[in-house]
Enzyme design. Structure first.
Site, mmCIF file in Angstrom:
data_model
loop_
_atom_site.group_PDB
_atom_site.id
_atom_site.type_symbol
_atom_site.label_atom_id
_atom_site.label_comp_id
_atom_site.label_asym_id
_atom_site.label_seq_id
_atom_site.Cartn_x
_atom_site.Cartn_y
_atom_site.Cartn_z
ATOM 1 N N GLN A 32 -14.011 32.130 1.021
ATOM 2 C CA GLN A 32 -15.320 32.292 0.386
ATOM 3 C C GLN A 32 -15.243 33.216 -0.839
ATOM 4 O O GLN A 32 -15.792 32.916 -1.894
ATOM 5 C CB GLN A 32 -16.334 32.853 1.397
ATOM 6 C CG GLN A 32 -17.734 33.016 0.813
ATOM 7 C CD GLN A 32 -18.733 33.511 1.840
ATOM 8 O OE1 GLN A 32 -18.447 33.565 3.027
ATOM 9 N NE2 GLN A 32 -19.920 33.875 1.377
ATOM 10 N N ASP A 35 -13.509 31.382 -3.661
ATOM 11 C CA ASP A 35 -14.399 30.393 -4.284
ATOM 12 C C ASP A 35 -15.419 31.062 -5.197
ATOM 13 O O ASP A 35 -15.777 30.526 -6.253
ATOM 14 C CB ASP A 35 -15.119 29.572 -3.214
ATOM 15 C CG ASP A 35 -14.169 28.638 -2.466
ATOM 16 O OD1 ASP A 35 -13.068 28.378 -2.992
ATOM 17 O OD2 ASP A 35 -14.516 28.192 -1.362
ATOM 18 N N SER A 80 18.289 6.585 -15.474
ATOM 19 C CA SER A 80 18.328 6.258 -14.048
ATOM 20 C C SER A 80 19.732 6.538 -13.523
ATOM 21 O O SER A 80 20.661 6.801 -14.288
ATOM 22 C CB SER A 80 17.965 4.792 -13.837
ATOM 23 O OG SER A 80 18.854 3.959 -14.570
ATOM 24 N N GLU A 111 21.416 16.590 -3.201
ATOM 25 C CA GLU A 111 19.976 16.800 -3.067
ATOM 26 C C GLU A 111 19.340 15.553 -2.458
ATOM 27 O O GLU A 111 19.813 14.434 -2.695
ATOM 28 C CB GLU A 111 19.340 17.059 -4.434
ATOM 29 C CG GLU A 111 19.914 18.258 -5.173
ATOM 30 C CD GLU A 111 19.513 18.250 -6.639
ATOM 31 O OE1 GLU A 111 18.540 18.942 -6.977
ATOM 32 O OE2 GLU A 111 20.168 17.555 -7.427
ATOM 33 N N LYS A 113 16.902 12.537 -2.289
ATOM 34 C CA LYS A 113 16.266 11.699 -3.312
ATOM 35 C C LYS A 113 14.837 11.405 -2.846
ATOM 36 O O LYS A 113 14.608 10.565 -1.977
ATOM 37 C CB LYS A 113 17.051 10.401 -3.492
ATOM 38 C CG LYS A 113 16.565 9.545 -4.654
ATOM 39 C CD LYS A 113 17.469 8.340 -4.846
ATOM 40 C CE LYS A 113 17.046 7.529 -6.054
ATOM 41 N NZ LYS A 113 15.689 6.966 -5.892
ATOM 42 N N ASP A 115 10.971 10.141 -2.798
ATOM 43 C CA ASP A 115 10.369 8.858 -3.153
ATOM 44 C C ASP A 115 8.979 9.087 -3.724
ATOM 45 O O ASP A 115 7.980 9.073 -3.010
ATOM 46 C CB ASP A 115 10.304 7.969 -1.906
ATOM 47 C CG ASP A 115 10.018 6.522 -2.270
ATOM 48 O OD1 ASP A 115 10.206 6.169 -3.445
ATOM 49 O OD2 ASP A 115 9.598 5.757 -1.386
ATOM 50 N N ARG A 134 7.955 9.209 -16.492
ATOM 51 C CA ARG A 134 9.261 8.704 -16.926
ATOM 52 C C ARG A 134 9.102 7.487 -17.839
ATOM 53 O O ARG A 134 9.807 7.346 -18.830
ATOM 54 C CB ARG A 134 10.117 8.324 -15.716
ATOM 55 C CG ARG A 134 11.489 7.783 -16.108
ATOM 56 C CD ARG A 134 12.314 7.337 -14.904
ATOM 57 N NE ARG A 134 13.625 6.892 -15.346
ATOM 58 C CZ ARG A 134 13.901 5.664 -15.789
ATOM 59 N NH1 ARG A 134 12.940 4.766 -15.832
ATOM 60 N NH2 ARG A 134 15.110 5.337 -16.178
ATOM 61 N N TYR A 223 13.882 19.348 -9.862
ATOM 62 C CA TYR A 223 15.319 19.209 -9.592
ATOM 63 C C TYR A 223 16.199 19.311 -10.838
ATOM 64 O O TYR A 223 17.421 19.190 -10.745
ATOM 65 C CB TYR A 223 15.601 17.878 -8.889
ATOM 66 C CG TYR A 223 15.044 16.651 -9.584
ATOM 67 C CD1 TYR A 223 15.550 16.201 -10.791
ATOM 68 C CD2 TYR A 223 13.997 15.935 -9.011
ATOM 69 C CE1 TYR A 223 15.052 15.092 -11.431
ATOM 70 C CE2 TYR A 223 13.471 14.813 -9.639
ATOM 71 C CZ TYR A 223 14.010 14.391 -10.847
ATOM 72 O OH TYR A 223 13.493 13.286 -11.468
ATOM 73 N N LYS A 310 21.926 5.397 -1.256
ATOM 74 C CA LYS A 310 20.695 4.883 -0.657
ATOM 75 C C LYS A 310 20.907 4.635 0.829
ATOM 76 O O LYS A 310 21.878 3.987 1.233
ATOM 77 C CB LYS A 310 20.278 3.574 -1.337
ATOM 78 C CG LYS A 310 19.773 3.732 -2.766
ATOM 79 C CD LYS A 310 18.424 4.427 -2.779
ATOM 80 C CE LYS A 310 17.756 4.318 -4.136
ATOM 81 N NZ LYS A 310 17.178 3.011 -4.403
ATOM 82 N N CYS A 404 -11.770 -22.248 4.725
ATOM 83 C CA CYS A 404 -11.907 -20.817 4.446
ATOM 84 C C CYS A 404 -12.417 -20.073 5.675
ATOM 85 O O CYS A 404 -13.403 -20.499 6.300
ATOM 86 C CB CYS A 404 -12.871 -20.620 3.278
ATOM 87 S SG CYS A 404 -13.247 -18.895 2.917
ATOM 88 N N CYS A 407 -16.317 -18.724 4.448
ATOM 89 C CA CYS A 407 -17.437 -19.634 4.146
ATOM 90 C C CYS A 407 -17.213 -21.030 4.709
ATOM 91 O O CYS A 407 -18.095 -21.889 4.596
ATOM 92 C CB CYS A 407 -17.662 -19.716 2.644
ATOM 93 S SG CYS A 407 -16.352 -20.610 1.760
ATOM 94 N N CYS A 422 -9.751 -21.089 -1.739
ATOM 95 C CA CYS A 422 -11.098 -21.543 -1.414
ATOM 96 C C CYS A 422 -11.800 -21.775 -2.748
ATOM 97 O O CYS A 422 -11.961 -20.843 -3.538
ATOM 98 C CB CYS A 422 -11.843 -20.494 -0.587
ATOM 99 S SG CYS A 422 -13.602 -20.871 -0.384
ATOM 100 N N CYS A 428 -18.986 -18.190 -1.519
ATOM 101 C CA CYS A 428 -18.071 -17.542 -0.577
ATOM 102 C C CYS A 428 -18.230 -16.025 -0.735
ATOM 103 O O CYS A 428 -17.850 -15.465 -1.771
ATOM 104 C CB CYS A 428 -16.636 -17.964 -0.877
ATOM 105 S SG CYS A 428 -15.419 -17.310 0.299
#
Length: 666
Positions: A32, A35, A80, A111, A113, A115, A134, A223, A310, A404, A407, A422, A428
């Site tokens: 509080q 803030d 890359s 290190e 890798k 994602d 990138r 990194y 990988k 479908c 509908c 459809c 629809c």
């Protein structure tokens, strides 16, 4: 204490509290009280913008709206890495290193890798001045306002150990906890959940509202340190120095002296990585000594001194409980396998797309089948096969529906296409609501303050039947609907009114003509300039436009031959939506203005205003409408407004005459 001193004091105190909390896990003040300090600083900055500091913690909460991200050329290419999936390739990599370095001793840094999204952070005189994606490795997008919301990335670095100009690179990511929380909120609202943390991170960093980015609590691991002046000799020293100076460096890295030690690290993290706050998909192995890195050099695409190992895609086995069929905006029917929940690569998988009827047949899916699930690139779950040994006798094969699921209209399969559609697009419900959602999106009519839930409610109540009906809404339309207050209704109506000024190219995209995306819509506007001209075009005129082939041309002709679509266009015309635009193709002339922003004001001798704007864009610059501290130049013509001139002087913005602009251009 004067106002400026109070603002500076608040910045220092709040930054200290943030550093203690995010760097040292130490809370020095109640939420509080924190803030209240933040609110006081925000109010003072709003009232005294000239005193606002660039490293103010208010930058963390966002609020800037970025209409378009400008392209930035990387100071150093973001290359890359070459990939390997087995021990033999790793040993071959080590042999190549040994052959090049000869008898020199060397060691590696390993290190994880991560994602996420590769990001570059540019610092000058200790201040964060730019955050860049990138992109293609040579050029990325400037997303500075969004990366400032990452609380663990320092806005200022006060250290004599760093040069005046430097760059750090890292992986921006959405923590799994944030991803799961957002999806819980979306599911509770009836919205489609985010697909996976990596895609969610990519989409979040490209959001135009930095306040929404801040709300998602994005994070990053650094990194790499890049620059013309490197204040250390090894990668290990760089990681330690960056960590000491407040950059979020993952402590999971390790120095390894041989391939055997690298393999031990790889095996150790094969299971442990699932306990991390984000997904990983491998290990990065780098030569530690920077001098040796330089001697080893680069190929055209990647460094010779680093490689990425990988992990094999994880596979799980579970049972198909049912197949459901989703109806898209264009009527495309997508089968989705509903699975018995199974844990895979850090997330619980309950559904997997089966794409189309061909895939159902290829996999030979039967009711109750036990199937193998794999995450493609550890991201998108897909069914890779069926365990036939567990198929029960008499199992019934799945057959693609003929009608479908929404509908009940008959499905068609167009020649040369794998998907079923459809064609009942005017009756629809998912298609109609999908078209309205497409119409209001930011790249189309950009109607804010209306969400999917509002569209669903207005459609279900019969208040709107198509996108054009939005322009007939009034306060009376919302009477008796739960959750709509006078203020929210006013905001919706104001957004709808504002959309009448959206340029025709976005309107055309918003109409939702099948196969006409934003790029194709712009090419059509360049060629025909108005909806009337486009509607009158024949097949030969359409396919004469670059990138408009047979499929797109037929789709456009079909759209304008449909009386229901013509009725919608008629309503849009009555609402005074922009249905024409004198759009001229801008041919890139050079890059002399790349990365620079301009405001144009006044009357010019050699240019009309639109011509001057086109000239700036053609040379890589960006034209904005208002003056701020981030503006590079004000191009001043005759009879320019005195208010803009005064504000530019207050903010020390460079003011160019027409002659000075031409000199800058050359």
């Amino acid at each position: 204490m004067d106002i400026q001193s109070r603002m500076q004091e608040l910045v220092v105190r709040i930054n200290q509290y943030n550093e203690a909390y995010y760097q040292n896990n130490e809370s020095l003040i109640s939420d509080q009280a924190f803030d209240e300090l933040m609110h006081e600083l925000q109010q003072l900055e709003l009232q005294n913008p000239l005193f606002a500091l660039p490293d103010s913690p208010t930058q963390r909460v966002g609020g800037t709206i970025t209409k378009a991200f400008k392209s930035v050329i990387h100071q150093f290419p973001m290359l890359s890495l070459g990939n390997t999936y087995n021990e033999e390739d790793l040993r071959d990599f080590d042999e190549r290193i040994k052959k090049t370095l000869g008898d020199e001793p060397y060691e590696y840094i390993c290190e994880l890798k991560f994602d996420g999204v590769a990001l570059s952070f540019w610092y000058e005189n200790g201040r964060l001045i730019k955050g860049v994606t990138r992109g293609d490795g040579t050029r990325g997008d400037d997303i500075t306002e969004n990366v400032k919301t990452i609380r663990r990335i320092p806005l200022t670095v006060n250290s004599e150990k760093f040069p005046k100009i430097f760059e750090v690179r890292g992986e921006g990511f959405m923590p799994i906890s944030s991803f799961e929380k957002i999806n819980e909120e979306k599911v509770a609202k009836g919205d489609a959940p985010l697909a996976n943390p990596r895609n969610a991170a990519s989409g979040t960093f490209k959001m135009q509202d930095s306040a929404e980015v801040a709300r998602r609590n994005m994070d990053c691991f650094i990194y790499s340190f890049v620059g013309n002046e490197i204040p250390f000799q090894t990668h290990e020293e760089g990681l330690n120095l960056m960590s000491q100076q407040g950059f979020p460096v993952s402590p999971t890295w390790r120095k390894c002296a041989s391939v055997d030690e690298i393999l031990a690290y790889i095996h150790e993290w094969d299971e442990k990585r699932n306990d991390l706050p984000l997904n990983t998909d491998g290990i990065v192995i780098k030569i530690n000594d920077l001098g040796q890195q330089e001697r080893l050099g680069y190929t055209a695409k990647s460094p010779r001194w680093a490689i990425s190992f990988k992990y094999p895609s994880e596979i799980a086995q579970t049972k198909i409980e049912s197949l459901s069929y989703q109806v898209g905006r264009t009527g495309n029917i997508t089968p989705v396998a509903n699975l018995h929940p199974v844990y895979l690569a850090g997330t619980v998988i309950k559904r997997a797309s089966v794409h189309n009827a061909n895939e159902i047949q290829r996999l030979d899916l039967h009711e109750g089948d036990s199937v193998f699930i794999e995450k493609g690139g550890e991201i998108i779950p897909k069914i890779t096969g069926v365990d036939l040994t567990k198929r029960s006798n008499g199992a019934i094969p799945f057959n693609f529906p003929t009608h479908c699921p929404e509908c009940h209209g008959e499905l068609v399969r167009l020649p040369g296409e794998a998907n079923h559609y459809c064609v009942n697009e005017t009756a629809c419900p998912p298609q109609i609501k999908g078209k309205i959602e497409h119409f209001i999106q930011r790249k189309a009519l950009n109607i804010e303050n209306i969400g999917v839930e509002t569209i669903d409610l207005l459609y279900e109540k019969g208040i709107i039947k198509n996108a054009a009906d939005l322009y007939a809404l009034s306060e009376l339309s919302f009477w008796g609907l739960e959750g709509f207050q006078q203020k929210s209704i006013a905001n919706i109506l104001q957004s709808i009114e504002k959309s009448k000024q959206i340029p025709f190219r976005q309107v055309l995209f918003g109409l939702g003509i099948r196969h006409v995306g934003a790029t194709i819509a712009e090419k059509l506007v360049l060629a025909f300039h108005s909806l009337d001209n486009l509607a009158a075009a024949n097949y030969d005129e359409l396919i004469a436009i670059p990138e408009i082939g047979d499929r797109i041309a037929i789709s456009i002709l079909d759209y304008f031959n449909n009386p229901m679509n013509l009725a919608i266009i008629s309503k849009l015309r009555e609402a005074k939506i922009q249905l024409a635009e004198d759009l001229q193709e801008i041919v890139l002339e050079g890059e002399s203005l790349v990365g620079k922003s301009f405001v144009i004001s006044g009357v010019f001798e050699n240019f009309e205003r639109e011509e001057l704007k086109a000239k700036i864009i053609a040379n890589g610059g960006k034209v904005v409408s208002s003056i701020s501290s981030k503006l590079d130049y004000l191009v001043a013509g005759n009879n320019m407004g005195p208010a803009k001139l005064e504000k530019a002087n207050q903010l020390n913005i460079k003011i160019l005459s027409e002659e000075e602009f031409l000199a800058l251009l050359s």
